[in-house]
Design an enzyme around this catalytic site. Structure first.
Site, PDB file in Angstrom:
ATOM      1  N   GLN A 100     -27.182 -33.713 -65.188  1.00 42.32           N
ATOM      2  CA  GLN A 100     -26.285 -34.792 -64.778  1.00 42.32           C
ATOM      3  C   GLN A 100     -26.813 -36.143 -65.236  1.00 42.32           C
ATOM      4  O   GLN A 100     -26.032 -37.051 -65.530  1.00 42.32           O
ATOM      5  CB  GLN A 100     -26.117 -34.795 -63.255  1.00 42.32           C
ATOM      6  CG  GLN A 100     -25.186 -33.716 -62.730  1.00 42.32           C
ATOM      7  CD  GLN A 100     -25.013 -33.788 -61.223  1.00 42.32           C
ATOM      8  OE1 GLN A 100     -25.309 -34.807 -60.601  1.00 42.32           O
ATOM      9  NE2 GLN A 100     -24.530 -32.716 -60.630  1.00 42.32           N
ATOM     10  N   HIS A 323     -22.492 -39.296 -51.474  1.00 43.20           N
ATOM     11  CA  HIS A 323     -22.975 -39.276 -52.848  1.00 43.20           C
ATOM     12  C   HIS A 323     -22.004 -40.008 -53.767  1.00 43.20           C
ATOM     13  O   HIS A 323     -22.421 -40.785 -54.634  1.00 43.20           O
ATOM     14  CB  HIS A 323     -23.151 -37.830 -53.335  1.00 43.20           C
ATOM     15  CG  HIS A 323     -24.424 -37.192 -52.906  1.00 43.20           C
ATOM     16  ND1 HIS A 323     -24.565 -36.578 -51.692  1.00 43.20           N
ATOM     17  CD2 HIS A 323     -25.622 -37.063 -53.540  1.00 43.20           C
ATOM     18  CE1 HIS A 323     -25.792 -36.099 -51.587  1.00 43.20           C
ATOM     19  NE2 HIS A 323     -26.458 -36.380 -52.688  1.00 43.20           N
TER      20      HIS A 323
END
Length: 353
Positions: A100, A323
């Site tokens: 990521q 998040h």
């Protein structure tokens, strides 16, 4: 130099990974303070060190504070470059979380980037590698991103030892208004390594039964890896359970399900029946599919940096996780992008302008 408070919002490793990636792309020096300050073991862990070191290599960056348990890092990026990189997290640290961080940077390279990474493919508190392959990458493909991931060997907690190969082609990231992909079939992979084959089958059967009870057809393959010699690549998974993948040195099981831009997963653990693992994975994707949104709550989090880079795009989600909100805040520090959150009847719409 931009200063980021690592204790903001979610306050975990995500702020660090997103900040370093966005700094590399925006060519903005950054100082990240209070890294994971509220965690039981504050500061950098092995997987965070690997992420920063990898981006530093990719950008010829100058870095200070790169020590285990360090709570402050300064990152001054250079030019992004291509090439081949071999990375070993050294633990069962998540390969998915490392990717990521690396993928958006590598997409800005002038040439193809190849990563061979060793670590955990299926571990707690991170997306399973199959989620990245079958949910995240199709979403990125819609945004014009060329990314391929091959799983060579699975790695579970605590031993790790999983291996993947990722190929990232330089791409121009486009804004996408993600729409609901209506489909009636849920696909998946139920896997087990160094465990009896029936573990993977029971996970699959329980997931399929739960899905069918809620009106969804199930097409779930079995991937069984007995105690094969380390380094053996084995064969791809199969629906009848006869397939195997590369000789994993670690023991574990799990199941990942996907349908359009929605996913669900669960990992096996000692004392947890395989039937519960399968049902948990099915319940997680059913919750997402039934809400009518365009992406699930986990993909929403991952899309934010790409939308910020493109300065456009939108999606709907069941809810916004902490998040996701934290990622929005971080990305707005590095770009001119502005995110708007619009409540709908049952979901949330996020628009980037």
């Amino acid at each position: 130099m931009l200063t980021i408070d690592g204790s903001f919002g979610e306050g975990g490793g995500q702020i660090l990974r997103t900040s370093v990636a966005m700094a590399a792309i925006a060519k903005t020096p950054v100082r990240i303070r209070n890294i994971r300050s509220s965690r039981p073991n504050p500061g950098l862990s092995a997987q965070h060190l690997t992420a920063i070191e990898a981006v530093a290599s990719l950008t010829d960056a100058e870095v200070s504070g790169l020590l285990l348990r360090s709570t402050e890092v300064t990152f001054v990026p250079g030019e992004i470059r291509g090439g081949s990189y071999r990375l070993d997290i050294g633990t069962a640290g998540s390969i998915s979380l490392l990717l990521q961080c690396l993928i958006p940077v590598a997409l800005h390279s002038p040439e193809t980037v190849l990563f061979d990474i060793t670590g955990g493919t299926d571990v707690n508190w991170s997306p399973p590698i199959d989620y990245l392959r079958h949910v995240t990458l199709p979403a990125l493909a819609l945004a014009g991103c060329g990314v391929e991931i091959e799983v060579l060997r699975r790695g579970y907690y605590p031993r790790g030892g999983g291996q993947i190969r990722a190929v990232i082609t330089p791409s121009r990231i486009s804004g996408v208004d993600f729409e609901r992909m209506d489909a009636n079939t849920v696909y998946g992979c139920s896997h087990a390594s160094r465990l009896p084959e029936h573990v993977a089958k029971r996970q699959r059967d329980a997931a399929a039964t739960r899905l069918e009870e809620h009106g969804y057809a199930a097409d779930i393959v079995i991937e069984h890896n007995p105690a094969a010699p380390k380094g053996s690549k084995g064969h791809k998974g199969s629906k009848d359970g006869k397939g195997s993948r590369g000789g994993s040195g670690s023991t574990g099981s799990g199941i990942t399900l996907w349908c359009g831009l929605m996913g669900g997963s669960a990992l096996g653990e000692r004392g947890k029946p395989a039937e519960v693992v399968g049902s948990d994975a099915a319940d997680s994707i059913i919750r997402e599919l039934d809400c009518g949104a365009s992406v699930d709550v986990y993909l929403a989090d991952q899309l934010i940096p790409y939308m910020a880079i493109a300065r456009s795009g939108s999606f709907t989600a069941r809810e916004l996780s902490l998040h996701t909100k934290t990622n929005i805040w971080v990305c707005e520090q590095f770009t001119d992008a502005k995110f708007e959150i619009e409540p709908l009847d049952h979901n949330i719409r996020v628009v980037c302008r």
